[in-house]
Design an enzyme around this catalytic site. Structure first.
Site, PDB file in Angstrom:
ATOM      1  N   HIS A 181     -17.109   6.288   2.674  1.00 22.81           N
ATOM      2  CA  HIS A 181     -17.283   5.232   3.768  1.00 22.81           C
ATOM      3  C   HIS A 181     -17.007   6.379   5.167  1.00 22.81           C
ATOM      4  O   HIS A 181     -17.917   6.350   6.152  1.00 22.81           O
ATOM      5  CB  HIS A 181     -16.880   3.965   3.869  1.00 22.81           C
ATOM      6  CG  HIS A 181     -17.054   3.332   2.608  1.00 22.81           C
ATOM      7  ND1 HIS A 181     -18.156   2.986   2.065  1.00 22.81           N
ATOM      8  CD2 HIS A 181     -16.409   3.064   1.703  1.00 22.81           C
ATOM      9  CE1 HIS A 181     -18.374   2.291   0.989  1.00 22.81           C
ATOM     10  NE2 HIS A 181     -17.033   2.357   0.555  1.00 22.81           N
ATOM     11  N   ASP A 198     -20.316   3.940   9.759  1.00 27.95           N
ATOM     12  CA  ASP A 198     -21.068   3.834   8.520  1.00 27.95           C
ATOM     13  C   ASP A 198     -20.949   2.203   8.176  1.00 27.95           C
ATOM     14  O   ASP A 198     -19.711   1.661   8.414  1.00 27.95           O
ATOM     15  CB  ASP A 198     -20.476   4.477   7.381  1.00 27.95           C
ATOM     16  CG  ASP A 198     -21.212   4.312   5.914  1.00 27.95           C
ATOM     17  OD1 ASP A 198     -22.368   4.349   5.991  1.00 27.95           O
ATOM     18  OD2 ASP A 198     -20.542   3.924   5.023  1.00 27.95           O
ATOM     19  N   ASP A 237     -25.292   5.098  10.858  1.00 25.25           N
ATOM     20  CA  ASP A 237     -26.068   5.261   9.566  1.00 25.25           C
ATOM     21  C   ASP A 237     -27.863   4.750   9.860  1.00 25.25           C
ATOM     22  O   ASP A 237     -27.725   3.495  10.373  1.00 25.25           O
ATOM     23  CB  ASP A 237     -25.503   4.417   8.342  1.00 25.25           C
ATOM     24  CG  ASP A 237     -26.295   4.521   7.329  1.00 25.25           C
ATOM     25  OD1 ASP A 237     -27.502   5.131   7.338  1.00 25.25           O
ATOM     26  OD2 ASP A 237     -26.070   4.016   6.228  1.00 25.25           O
ATOM     27  N   ASP A 283     -18.665   9.640   5.035  1.00 29.58           N
ATOM     28  CA  ASP A 283     -20.357   9.475   5.576  1.00 29.58           C
ATOM     29  C   ASP A 283     -20.099   9.405   7.096  1.00 29.58           C
ATOM     30  O   ASP A 283     -20.871  10.071   7.747  1.00 29.58           O
ATOM     31  CB  ASP A 283     -20.851   8.457   5.077  1.00 29.58           C
ATOM     32  CG  ASP A 283     -21.442   8.477   3.468  1.00 29.58           C
ATOM     33  OD1 ASP A 283     -21.380   9.635   3.112  1.00 29.58           O
ATOM     34  OD2 ASP A 283     -21.836   7.663   2.998  1.00 29.58           O
ATOM     35  N   GLU A 297       0.748  -1.300   0.042  1.00 27.99           N
ATOM     36  CA  GLU A 297       0.187  -0.033   0.064  1.00 27.99           C
ATOM     37  C   GLU A 297       0.871   1.327  -0.168  1.00 27.99           C
ATOM     38  O   GLU A 297       0.549   2.254   0.945  1.00 27.99           O
ATOM     39  CB  GLU A 297      -0.961   0.024   1.244  1.00 27.99           C
ATOM     40  CG  GLU A 297      -1.770  -0.995   1.207  1.00 27.99           C
ATOM     41  CD  GLU A 297      -2.939  -1.188  -0.025  1.00 27.99           C
ATOM     42  OE1 GLU A 297      -3.238  -0.052  -0.888  1.00 27.99           O
ATOM     43  OE2 GLU A 297      -3.679  -2.160  -0.322  1.00 27.99           O
TER      44      GLU A 297
END
Length: 422
Positions: free
Chosen positions: A401, A269, A324, A404, A139
């Site tokens: 994600h 989320d 959520d 939110d 990564e």
């Protein structure tokens, strides 16, 4: 033909590794760089190569690096354990979790794991046997500062006797989210003869089943922009960023919370198979209009029980959490599992854009360990009309994600009700 011979047991490597990485497998130049899409098997191939190569070269040692140390156990460490089993050689390896380390028992060669969040541990490695000649940066996109890479690169140094047949090499694997990243200019735009820079995607993965391939075909049809990057491994084109009011900078949570007027905010989320569950941890100062992002949880395949366990282990079970509202059953379940101050978000008409408007008025400071938050906020853009090419007044359904979760967490502040969650 590649064969691995262990105590007279022979393994035909193409049966274990598959195809599509021949040049990558044989490259001995200084840099081996692979950007790839999801399911391109770049990490699994890299893990297989290192286990095979460590057993082939008895003086080699490997350093595995990610930006944040805590992310290594569930990524590279797990992939290398998988590779050991895939090659059928677990009896030849000693695997420790404390400290995170692997040892090839016949020669005492080691695989070390380090995070850039503790740079002294990266630069102070002394091997017990042989030479530290290889480094795998998984990564690599998370490393936003090229100077950090240069520091890592310098740790692979020193003369190696020619009779060992060893070579010094740095391998970088990553998803190509942003074409403006320094990785593109350094390795892909004008590679030298010591650099292999390649792109792979799911089409070279012969072990995907029909359901896996159907997922990509659906992405190709419904989200062509996402498909180009997550499907084909092309560079992401970032245009029309929603949040440009942020910076990555270390800070002390204790020092910030000691300031007058600071409030904490936590948001959740939900996700499961394709989307991660995302947990946002932040601090907010409404007087100076500053948001500090200090922690995150970001994992796929998490049940409600696993979410509750992770949040509790991180020490946030008693905090006020906004989740959520689309999943009331999950919220009720998390409450029974010990998240005693979890509440539903108050979604309504224009709630997304109103939340974005509120956050855009703030300066966001992100702790470097929040690598997934940094990836999302640097790729979260306004959507584009596929026919006209014009920007729309709504965000893309991607990289959203933690974005939110941040909106849910800050919802009470944007609506005028403030709380102290200490």
């Amino acid at each position: 033909m590649m064969r691995l011979k262990i105590n007279q047991k022979q393994i035909y490597l193409p049966d274990c590794v598959g195809r599509g990485y021949g040049t990558y497998w044989h490259w001995k130049g200084r840099y081996r760089v692979c950007k790839g899409s999801r399911a391109s098997k770049k990490s699994k191939t890299t893990a297989l190569w290192y286990i095979w190569a460590m057993m082939k070269y008895p003086d080699a040692n490997l350093l595995v690096v990610r930006k944040v140390f805590r992310t290594l156990k569930d990524s590279c460490f797990t992939e290398l354990k998988w590779a050991i089993n895939r090659l059928g050689v677990p009896e030849h390896w000693e695997i420790k979790e404390s400290p995170l380390e692997m040892t090839y028992k016949p020669t005492n060669q080691k695989i070390y794991f380090r995070g850039l969040d503790d740079p002294l541990k990266v630069t102070s490695i002394t091997v017990e046997h042989g030479y530290l000649c290889w480094m795998w940066i998984e990564e690599a996109y998370e490393i936003s500062d090229e100077d950090d890479f240069n520091m890592l690169n310098e740790s692979i140094r020193g003369a190696i006797p020619p009779e060992t047949r060893l070579f010094k090499q740095v391998t970088l694997t990553f998803n190509p989210w942003n074409e403006h990243h320094w990785l593109k200019k350094r390795f892909f735009d004008n590679p030298d003869d010591e650099t292999l820079a390649m792109t792979t995607n799911y089409l070279c993965n012969e072990w995907l089943d029909d359901a896996d391939r159907k997922e990509f075909e659906t992405m190709k049809r419904n989200n062509p922009r996402r498909y180009c990057v997550a499907g084909l491994g092309d560079w992401g084109i970032v245009d029309g960023l929603i949040f440009e009011n942020w910076e990555e900078k270390p800070f002390s949570v204790q020092e910030i919370t000691a300031l007058p007027g600071i409030r904490s905010a936590f948001g959740l989320d939900f996700g499961y198979t394709n989307d991660p569950a995302a947990f946002f941890c932040g601090l907010i100062d409404q007087r100076t209009k500053t948001i500090w992002v200090f922690d995150e949880i970001y994992k796929r395949g998490m049940s409600n029980e696993a979410i509750a366990e992770e949040v509790t282990r991180a020490g946030y079970a008693k905090e006020r959490i906004k989740a959520d509202c689309a999943e009331p059953k999950s919220i009720d379940r998390l409450y029974t599992l010990g998240l005693s101050h979890i509440h539903r978000s108050r979604k309504g008409r224009d709630s997304v854009n109103n939340g974005i408007d509120f956050i855009q008025d703030y300066h966001i400071i992100i702790h470097p360990k929040c690598v997934n938050f940094i990836t999302e906020i640097s790729n979260y853009t306004w959507d584009t009309d596929s026919r006209t090419g014009k920007k729309l007044n709504r965000p893309i359904d991607d990289f959203n994600h933690l974005m939110d979760a941040m909106r849910y967490a800050l919802e009470d502040f944007s609506r005028g009700d403030t709380f102290s969650f200490e």
